[in-house]
Write a protein that holds these residues in place. Structure first.
Motif, PDB file in Angstrom:
ATOM      1  N   ARG A   1       0.802  -1.200   0.123  1.00  0.00           N
ATOM      2  CA  ARG A   1       0.194   0.072  -0.004  1.00  0.00           C
ATOM      3  C   ARG A   1       0.810   1.172  -0.018  1.00  0.00           C
ATOM      4  N   THR A   2       1.987   1.158   0.719  1.00  0.00           N
ATOM      5  CA  THR A   2       2.791   2.422   0.814  1.00  0.00           C
ATOM      6  C   THR A   2       4.179   1.944   0.584  1.00  0.00           C
ATOM      7  N   VAL A   3       5.049   2.428  -0.484  1.00  0.00           N
ATOM      8  CA  VAL A   3       6.272   2.157  -0.656  1.00  0.00           C
ATOM      9  C   VAL A   3       7.284   3.347  -0.464  1.00  0.00           C
ATOM     10  N   VAL A   4       8.263   3.147   0.423  1.00  0.00           N
ATOM     11  CA  VAL A   4       9.201   4.142   0.661  1.00  0.00           C
ATOM     12  C   VAL A   4      10.481   3.865   0.474  1.00  0.00           C
ATOM     13  N   PRO A   5      11.094   3.880  -0.633  1.00  0.00           N
ATOM     14  CA  PRO A   5      12.427   3.758  -0.944  1.00  0.00           C
ATOM     15  C   PRO A   5      13.600   4.372  -0.331  1.00  0.00           C
ATOM     16  N   MET A   6      14.376   3.809   0.227  1.00  0.00           N
ATOM     17  CA  MET A   6      15.461   4.645   1.275  1.00  0.00           C
ATOM     18  C   MET A   6      16.928   4.455   0.715  1.00  0.00           C
ATOM     19  N   HIS A   7      17.758   5.296   1.202  1.00  0.00           N
ATOM     20  CA  HIS A   7      19.204   4.867   1.534  1.00  0.00           C
ATOM     21  C   HIS A   7      19.820   4.385   0.018  1.00  0.00           C
ATOM     22  N   CYS A   8      19.971   3.163  -0.051  1.00  0.00           N
ATOM     23  CA  CYS A   8      20.530   2.582  -1.392  1.00  0.00           C
ATOM     24  C   CYS A   8      19.646   2.366  -2.400  1.00  0.00           C
ATOM     25  N   SER A   9      18.559   2.783  -2.420  1.00  0.00           N
ATOM     26  CA  SER A   9      17.537   2.540  -3.534  1.00  0.00           C
ATOM     27  C   SER A   9      17.721   3.033  -4.976  1.00  0.00           C
ATOM     28  N   GLY A  10      18.539   4.278  -5.000  1.00  0.00           N
ATOM     29  CA  GLY A  10      19.032   4.819  -6.122  1.00  0.00           C
ATOM     30  C   GLY A  10      17.814   5.689  -6.621  1.00  0.00           C
ATOM     31  N   LEU A  11      18.338   6.593  -7.509  1.00  0.00           N
ATOM     32  CA  LEU A  11      17.304   7.793  -8.275  1.00  0.00           C
ATOM     33  C   LEU A  11      16.636   7.001  -9.209  1.00  0.00           C
ATOM     34  N   ALA A  12      16.931   6.076  -9.939  1.00  0.00           N
ATOM     35  CA  ALA A  12      16.269   5.308 -10.891  1.00  0.00           C
ATOM     36  C   ALA A  12      15.088   4.766 -10.261  1.00  0.00           C
ATOM     37  N   THR A  13      15.128   4.288  -9.149  1.00  0.00           N
ATOM     38  CA  THR A  13      13.998   3.616  -8.349  1.00  0.00           C
ATOM     39  C   THR A  13      12.983   4.677  -8.035  1.00  0.00           C
ATOM     40  N   HIS A  14      13.503   5.722  -7.321  1.00  0.00           N
ATOM     41  CA  HIS A  14      12.595   6.664  -6.739  1.00  0.00           C
ATOM     42  C   HIS A  14      11.621   7.291  -8.155  1.00  0.00           C
ATOM     43  N   ALA A  15      12.536   7.536  -9.197  1.00  0.00           N
ATOM     44  CA  ALA A  15      11.988   8.089 -10.300  1.00  0.00           C
ATOM     45  C   ALA A  15      10.770   7.135 -10.948  1.00  0.00           C
ATOM     46  N   ARG A  16      11.056   5.862 -11.059  1.00  0.00           N
ATOM     47  CA  ARG A  16      10.122   5.123 -11.577  1.00  0.00           C
ATOM     48  C   ARG A  16       8.731   4.590 -10.823  1.00  0.00           C
ATOM     49  N   PHE A  17       8.984   4.533  -9.295  1.00  0.00           N
ATOM     50  CA  PHE A  17       8.090   4.432  -8.570  1.00  0.00           C
ATOM     51  C   PHE A  17       7.144   5.579  -8.391  1.00  0.00           C
ATOM     52  N   SER A  18       7.697   6.781  -8.459  1.00  0.00           N
ATOM     53  CA  SER A  18       6.932   8.019  -8.171  1.00  0.00           C
ATOM     54  C   SER A  18       6.083   8.038  -9.502  1.00  0.00           C
ATOM     55  N   VAL A  19       6.440   7.854 -10.697  1.00  0.00           N
ATOM     56  CA  VAL A  19       5.703   7.905 -11.816  1.00  0.00           C
ATOM     57  C   VAL A  19       4.577   6.850 -12.030  1.00  0.00           C
ATOM     58  N   GLU A  20       5.001   5.492 -11.720  1.00  0.00           N
ATOM     59  CA  GLU A  20       4.135   4.272 -12.113  1.00  0.00           C
ATOM     60  C   GLU A  20       3.037   3.993 -10.629  1.00  0.00           C
ATOM     61  N   MET A  21       3.892   4.479  -9.517  1.00  0.00           N
ATOM     62  CA  MET A  21       3.085   4.130  -8.368  1.00  0.00           C
ATOM     63  C   MET A  21       2.719   5.335  -7.533  1.00  0.00           C
ATOM     64  N   PRO A  22       2.108   6.609  -8.199  1.00  0.00           N
ATOM     65  CA  PRO A  22       2.332   7.749  -7.663  1.00  0.00           C
ATOM     66  C   PRO A  22       1.356   7.853  -6.229  1.00  0.00           C
ATOM     67  N   ASP A  23       0.330   6.905  -6.176  1.00  0.00           N
ATOM     68  CA  ASP A  23      -0.522   6.925  -4.866  1.00  0.00           C
ATOM     69  C   ASP A  23      -0.040   5.929  -3.907  1.00  0.00           C
ATOM     70  N   ARG A  24       1.101   5.398  -4.313  1.00  0.00           N
ATOM     71  CA  ARG A  24       1.534   4.485  -2.963  1.00  0.00           C
ATOM     72  C   ARG A  24       3.019   4.796  -2.626  1.00  0.00           C
ATOM     73  N   TYR A  25       3.666   5.562  -3.835  1.00  0.00           N
ATOM     74  CA  TYR A  25       5.214   5.892  -3.359  1.00  0.00           C
ATOM     75  C   TYR A  25       5.192   7.044  -2.452  1.00  0.00           C
ATOM     76  N   LEU A  26       6.046   7.078  -1.484  1.00  0.00           N
ATOM     77  CA  LEU A  26       6.426   8.360  -0.585  1.00  0.00           C
ATOM     78  C   LEU A  26       7.783   8.658  -0.542  1.00  0.00           C
ATOM     79  N   GLN A  27       8.143   9.801  -0.735  1.00  0.00           N
ATOM     80  CA  GLN A  27       9.577  10.192  -0.824  1.00  0.00           C
ATOM     81  C   GLN A  27      10.112  10.265   0.673  1.00  0.00           C
TER      82      GLN A  27
END
Length: 320
Positions: free
Chosen positions: A285-311
């Motif tokens: 339900r809520t995805v919070v990539p942190m630390h070693c997850s990488g910029l590509a992960t934040h970019a992809r999750f924020s675009v494709e899971m905008p309602d579940r991704y949390l910076q």
């Protein structure tokens, strides 16, 4: 198994500080611009590490667990003060694995305590580790300051576990995380001494650091589901979720937060998309990539899971 009535998680150490991030309803509260600009307060600091304070409640009881302690004690202790955290309430520390960005703050933290503090980790966390970089440079035995002797000299009480630990109020460690998802987990290098992480085994052999000491944390929230914490997810974030469900049952996954190990230079870029698909299949339900997850992960999750991704950001508090 016991369950928490509620849980509150506060990010104490993370690679990212952002004072402009908004709150998200009642379940996500940020340390924002007002707190950063207030001259009566210390602004929090970021570093390449991770530490999450977990406060789980069950009836009139509370269990407080510190999951990892960042790279340096100076940032951890600074942020504890800056965020107004009552560190004296910590019941136990869990070190996810024996890499410095996860255990680095342990001795300063213990030095700041005036009572014994349990420290749970896997016995393999203390085995000698080496890092080989792409240019051939080597970081030899980089975890030599992490030892049972140093912990116990500072009044820490070491708990060595391979299986799941019940820490109270619905909080559990995962113990060893089986590697079942095909693309996850450390893979042998194509040639000897290729760039990567290496370890001296208990039998004296030298080879790939498979990070068999890694464990995550689970909070089982009554009537809601599981909150899963990862340190670096060397074993795989999907494997960690699956292990959490193996321990607590096939419960919904409320949130996964922590390092996903998708930003490491030797991690295949395809793993980001495969991980996103795996998260969707597990209905996280809520995805919070942190630390070693990488910029590509934040970019992809924020675009494709905008309602579940949390910076993520230092000072973020999540409540379930």
């Amino acid at each position: 198994m016991f369950q928490a009535d509620s849980v509150e998680l506060t990010v104490l150490v993370e690679n990212w500080v952002d004072m402009l991030l908004p709150d998200h309803g009642d379940h996500c509260v940020r340390t924002g611009l007002i707190e950063h600009f207030d001259p009566k307060r210390l602004p929090p600091q970021a570093e390449n590490g991770i530490s999450i304070l977990v406060r789980a409640k069950q009836g009139r009881h509370t269990t407080t667990v510190l999951f990892d302690v960042g790279l340096t004690g100076s940032v951890l202790l600074h942020n504890i003060s800056a965020l107004g955290v009552d560190a004296s309430a910590i019941d136990a520390v869990v070190i996810s694995h024996g890499h410095p960005d996860h255990y680095g703050g342990i001795t300063p933290l213990l030095d700041a305590f005036d009572r014994p503090l349990p420290v749970a980790t896997h016995e393999d966390a203390f085995l000698p580790r080496f890092a080989v970089m792409g240019d051939g440079s080597v970081s030899p035995f980089y975890n030599q300051t992490f030892s049972i002797d140093e912990i116990e000299r500072r009044n820490g009480r070491t708990i060595l576990n391979t299986g799941s630990l019940d820490l109270g109020c619905g909080v559990y460690t995962t113990g060893y995380i089986p590697r079942k998802v095909s693309f996850e987990g450390p893979k042998p290098p194509a040639q000897a001494h290729a760039p990567g992480l290496y370890q001296v085994g208990a039998d004296g052999t030298y080879g790939l650091d498979e990070v068999n000491d890694e464990q995550g944390l689970i909070i089982d929230v009554k009537g809601k589901g599981l909150v899963v914490l990862t340190g670096c997810a060397h074993a795989g974030v999907l494997n960690t979720i699956d292990q959490a469900r193996a321990i607590c049952g096939p419960r919904p996954v409320l949130a996964v937060l922590g390092g996903f190990h998708l930003g490491f230079p030797t991690t295949p870029s395809d793993n980001v998309a495969l991980t996103l698909t795996g998260m969707a299949e597990r209905d996280v339900r809520t995805v919070v990539p942190m630390h070693c997850s990488g910029l590509a992960t934040h970019a992809r999750f924020s675009v494709e899971m905008p309602d579940r991704y949390l910076q993520p950001s230092v000072g973020t508090t999540l409540r379930f």
